[in-house]
Design a protein around this motif. Structure first.
Motif, mmCIF file in Angstrom:
data_model
loop_
_atom_site.group_PDB
_atom_site.id
_atom_site.type_symbol
_atom_site.label_atom_id
_atom_site.label_comp_id
_atom_site.label_asym_id
_atom_site.label_seq_id
_atom_site.Cartn_x
_atom_site.Cartn_y
_atom_site.Cartn_z
ATOM 1 N N PRO A 271 11.792 25.052 -0.546
ATOM 2 C CA PRO A 271 12.755 26.034 -0.034
ATOM 3 C C PRO A 271 14.105 25.909 -0.735
ATOM 4 C CG PRO A 271 12.604 24.194 1.478
ATOM 5 C CD PRO A 271 11.572 23.956 0.392
ATOM 6 N N ALA A 272 14.907 26.947 -0.652
ATOM 7 C CA ALA A 272 16.254 26.906 -1.234
ATOM 8 C C ALA A 272 17.109 25.865 -0.507
ATOM 9 C CB ALA A 272 16.906 28.283 -1.160
ATOM 10 N N ALA A 273 16.879 25.714 0.804
ATOM 11 C CA ALA A 273 17.605 24.718 1.595
ATOM 12 C C ALA A 273 16.600 23.926 2.418
ATOM 13 C CB ALA A 273 18.622 25.392 2.513
ATOM 14 N N ALA A 274 16.794 22.622 2.449
ATOM 15 C CA ALA A 274 15.935 21.725 3.229
ATOM 16 C C ALA A 274 16.843 20.836 4.079
ATOM 17 C CB ALA A 274 15.062 20.879 2.313
ATOM 18 N N TYR A 275 16.249 20.200 5.083
ATOM 19 C CA TYR A 275 17.053 19.327 5.925
ATOM 20 C C TYR A 275 17.493 18.095 5.151
ATOM 21 C CZ TYR A 275 16.291 22.140 10.026
ATOM 22 O OH TYR A 275 16.299 23.173 10.932
ATOM 23 N N GLU A 276 18.745 17.767 5.304
ATOM 24 C CA GLU A 276 19.344 16.635 4.609
ATOM 25 C C GLU A 276 18.610 15.343 4.958
ATOM 26 O OE1 GLU A 276 23.842 15.109 3.735
ATOM 27 O OE2 GLU A 276 23.439 15.994 5.689
ATOM 28 N N GLY A 277 18.253 14.574 3.930
ATOM 29 C CA GLY A 277 17.596 13.290 4.151
ATOM 30 C C GLY A 277 16.189 13.412 4.687
ATOM 31 N N THR B 178 7.230 24.184 4.584
ATOM 32 C CA THR B 178 6.967 25.353 3.746
ATOM 33 C C THR B 178 5.603 25.271 3.068
ATOM 34 O OG1 THR B 178 8.148 24.345 1.886
ATOM 35 C CG2 THR B 178 9.423 25.801 3.347
ATOM 36 N N LEU B 179 4.869 24.181 3.308
ATOM 37 C CA LEU B 179 3.511 24.057 2.786
ATOM 38 C C LEU B 179 2.515 24.520 3.835
ATOM 39 C CD1 LEU B 179 3.552 20.519 1.104
ATOM 40 C CD2 LEU B 179 3.730 22.755 -0.017
ATOM 41 N N ASP B 180 1.514 25.268 3.403
ATOM 42 C CA ASP B 180 0.404 25.584 4.295
ATOM 43 C C ASP B 180 -0.284 24.275 4.648
ATOM 44 O OD1 ASP B 180 0.958 28.293 3.981
ATOM 45 O OD2 ASP B 180 -0.444 28.490 2.305
ATOM 46 N N ARG B 181 -0.919 24.240 5.790
ATOM 47 C CA ARG B 181 -1.543 23.007 6.280
ATOM 48 C C ARG B 181 -2.482 22.382 5.258
ATOM 49 N NH1 ARG B 181 -5.131 20.551 9.628
ATOM 50 N NH2 ARG B 181 -4.156 19.410 11.310
ATOM 51 N N HIS B 182 -3.263 23.192 4.542
ATOM 52 C CA HIS B 182 -4.242 22.648 3.592
ATOM 53 C C HIS B 182 -3.585 22.048 2.347
ATOM 54 C CE1 HIS B 182 -3.697 26.623 1.768
ATOM 55 N NE2 HIS B 182 -4.153 26.083 0.653
ATOM 56 N N LEU B 183 -2.292 22.305 2.129
ATOM 57 C CA LEU B 183 -1.582 21.727 0.988
ATOM 58 C C LEU B 183 -0.841 20.434 1.346
ATOM 59 C CD1 LEU B 183 -0.028 24.954 -0.600
ATOM 60 C CD2 LEU B 183 -1.970 23.622 -1.451
ATOM 61 N N SER C 205 21.239 18.580 9.218
ATOM 62 C CA SER C 205 21.707 19.880 8.721
ATOM 63 C C SER C 205 20.900 20.318 7.516
ATOM 64 C CB SER C 205 23.174 19.768 8.297
ATOM 65 O OG SER C 205 23.969 19.380 9.382
ATOM 66 N N LEU C 206 20.809 21.625 7.346
ATOM 67 C CA LEU C 206 20.190 22.185 6.147
ATOM 68 C C LEU C 206 21.192 22.112 5.009
ATOM 69 C CD1 LEU C 206 18.472 25.346 7.617
ATOM 70 C CD2 LEU C 206 17.306 23.461 6.473
ATOM 71 N N VAL C 207 20.702 21.713 3.829
ATOM 72 C CA VAL C 207 21.537 21.665 2.625
ATOM 73 C C VAL C 207 20.741 22.259 1.467
ATOM 74 C CG1 VAL C 207 22.872 19.637 3.376
ATOM 75 C CG2 VAL C 207 20.768 19.316 2.064
ATOM 76 N N PRO C 208 21.412 22.791 0.463
ATOM 77 C CA PRO C 208 20.694 23.313 -0.704
ATOM 78 C C PRO C 208 19.874 22.207 -1.362
ATOM 79 C CG PRO C 208 22.995 24.012 -0.747
ATOM 80 C CD PRO C 208 22.866 22.995 0.354
ATOM 81 N N VAL C 209 18.687 22.562 -1.855
ATOM 82 C CA VAL C 209 17.839 21.589 -2.543
ATOM 83 C C VAL C 209 18.339 21.455 -3.978
ATOM 84 C CG1 VAL C 209 15.507 21.066 -3.348
ATOM 85 C CG2 VAL C 209 15.849 22.086 -1.088
ATOM 86 N N ALA C 210 18.737 20.244 -4.344
ATOM 87 C CA ALA C 210 19.256 19.981 -5.682
ATOM 88 C C ALA C 210 18.130 19.980 -6.715
ATOM 89 C CB ALA C 210 19.974 18.633 -5.702
ATOM 90 N N CYS D 167 12.070 15.533 4.187
ATOM 91 C CA CYS D 167 11.088 15.964 3.201
ATOM 92 C C CYS D 167 11.595 17.183 2.433
ATOM 93 C CB CYS D 167 9.768 16.294 3.900
ATOM 94 S SG CYS D 167 8.480 16.869 2.780
ATOM 95 N N ILE D 168 11.294 17.239 1.163
ATOM 96 C CA ILE D 168 11.731 18.348 0.320
ATOM 97 C C ILE D 168 11.165 19.684 0.798
ATOM 98 C CG2 ILE D 168 9.857 18.063 -1.360
ATOM 99 C CD1 ILE D 168 12.021 18.731 -3.551
ATOM 100 N N PHE D 169 10.048 19.674 1.512
ATOM 101 C CA PHE D 169 9.441 20.903 2.013
ATOM 102 C C PHE D 169 9.852 21.233 3.457
ATOM 103 C CE2 PHE D 169 6.420 19.369 -1.235
ATOM 104 C CZ PHE D 169 6.453 20.466 -2.087
ATOM 105 N N HIS D 170 10.788 20.468 4.017
ATOM 106 C CA HIS D 170 11.218 20.643 5.411
ATOM 107 C C HIS D 170 12.344 21.674 5.459
ATOM 108 C CE1 HIS D 170 12.774 18.492 9.301
ATOM 109 N NE2 HIS D 170 12.286 19.697 9.550
ATOM 110 N N GLY D 171 11.966 22.941 5.559
ATOM 111 C CA GLY D 171 12.921 24.035 5.548
ATOM 112 C C GLY D 171 13.319 24.494 6.944
ATOM 113 N N ALA D 172 14.086 25.567 6.984
ATOM 114 C CA ALA D 172 14.644 26.089 8.240
ATOM 115 C C ALA D 172 13.571 26.467 9.252
ATOM 116 C CB ALA D 172 15.523 27.300 7.940
ATOM 117 N N LYS D 173 12.394 26.885 8.792
ATOM 118 C CA LYS D 173 11.325 27.289 9.708
ATOM 119 C C LYS D 173 10.183 26.277 9.718
ATOM 120 C CE LYS D 173 12.413 32.134 9.504
ATOM 121 N NZ LYS D 173 11.939 33.489 9.340
ATOM 122 N N GLY D 174 10.503 25.035 9.393
ATOM 123 C CA GLY D 174 9.474 23.995 9.390
ATOM 124 C C GLY D 174 8.960 23.733 7.982
#
Length: 194
Positions: free
Chosen positions: A126-132, A143-148, A31-36, A134-141
Motif C-alpha cells: 500500500p501507499a501507506a502502512a502502519y508504522e512499525g 493488502t494480500l489476499d489470504r492465499h498470498l 499511525s499510518l505512514v507512507p511506505v518508503a 508489516c509492509i502489507f498492513h494498510g488502512a483496511k487491513g
C-alpha cells in the motif's frame, strides 16, 4: 406508574448482552505512514531469498489453511476488524514470507515465474502502512489476499480468539472488546443463527 417502578421494570428485563460472553483482543493504535522506497527494496530482497529457498525445498506444501466458518467466522472477522492488526506488528518488510510460502505460491500459480511473483507482491504494497508494522498492513487491513499470505498469518490467533475458538461454548452470544483502558472499542452483541 411512578418513575421508580418504570426504572425497576426496565432494568430487570433481560437484555441481549446479559448472556453474551466477552472475547478480549488487543488493538493496533499505530499511525499510518507512507511506505518508503527502502522498505520495498528490502521486501524485494527477501522475496528473492525466499524464492531461492523454495527452489531448494522442491516439495509441495499444504494448501492454505482454512479459515473459521459459520458463527466462528463472524466472531473472528469482527474481532480482527476491531483489533486492526495488532498481530501484524512483527511482520516487518519480509511479512513472514519464506521458502515454504513460495513453494505453495508456485504450486498454486504455476503460470507465474519467480519474477512475476515478486512483482505481484510488490504491487500489493500500500501507499501507506502502519508504522512499525508489516509492509502489507494498510488502512483496511492486509493488502494480500489470504492465499498470498504466509502460513503464520493464516493460522495465528491472539489469546482472546484462541480461547474463543477452543471454547465449548463457541455458539453462545458474544461481544468483542478490543484494546484496554480508554482506548477500547466494542462490538454489538453477536448472536449465532438458529
Amino acid at each position: 406508574m411512578d418513575v421508580s417502578m418504570a426504572t425497576l421494570t426496565w432494568t430487570s428485563m433481560p437484555r441481549a448482552d446479559d448472556n453474551a460472553l466477552p472475547v478480549l483482543v488487543p488493538r493496533n493504535a499505530r499511525s499510518l505512514v507512507p511506505v518508503a522506497a527502502e522498505r520495498v527494496r528490502r521486501l524485494r530482497e527477501s522475496l528473492v531469498k525466499a524464492m531461492r529457498e523454495a527452489r531448494e525445498l522442491r516439495q509441495v506444501t499444504a494448501p492454505c489453511p482454512p479459515s473459521p466458518t459459520g458463527f466462528a467466522e463472524t466472531v473472528a472477522s469482527t474481532a480482527c476488524g476491531l483489533c486492526e492488526g495488532w498481530c501484524c506488528r512483527h511482520g516487518g518488510d519480509e511479512a513472514y514470507l519464506d521458502g515454504h510460502t513460495m513453494v505453495r505460491i508456485r504450486w498454486n500459480m504455476p503460470d507465474l515465474d519467480p519474477g512475476a511473483i515478486v512483482r505481484l507482491y510488490v504491487s500489493r504494497v500500500p501507499a501507506a502502512a502502519y508504522e512499525g508494522s508489516c509492509i502489507f498492513h494498510g488502512a483496511k487491513g492486509c493488502t494480500l489476499d489470504r492465499h498470498l499470505r504466509a502460513d503464520i498469518c493464516n493460522t495465528y490467533y491472539c489469546k482472546g480468539l484462541t480461547a474463543y475458538l477452543r471454547s465449548r461454548r463457541r455458539d453462545s452470544p458474544r461481544v468483542i472488546f478490543a484494546g484496554k483502558g480508554g482506548d477500547r472499542r466494542s462490538s454489538a452483541v453477536l448472536i449465532p443463527s438458529p
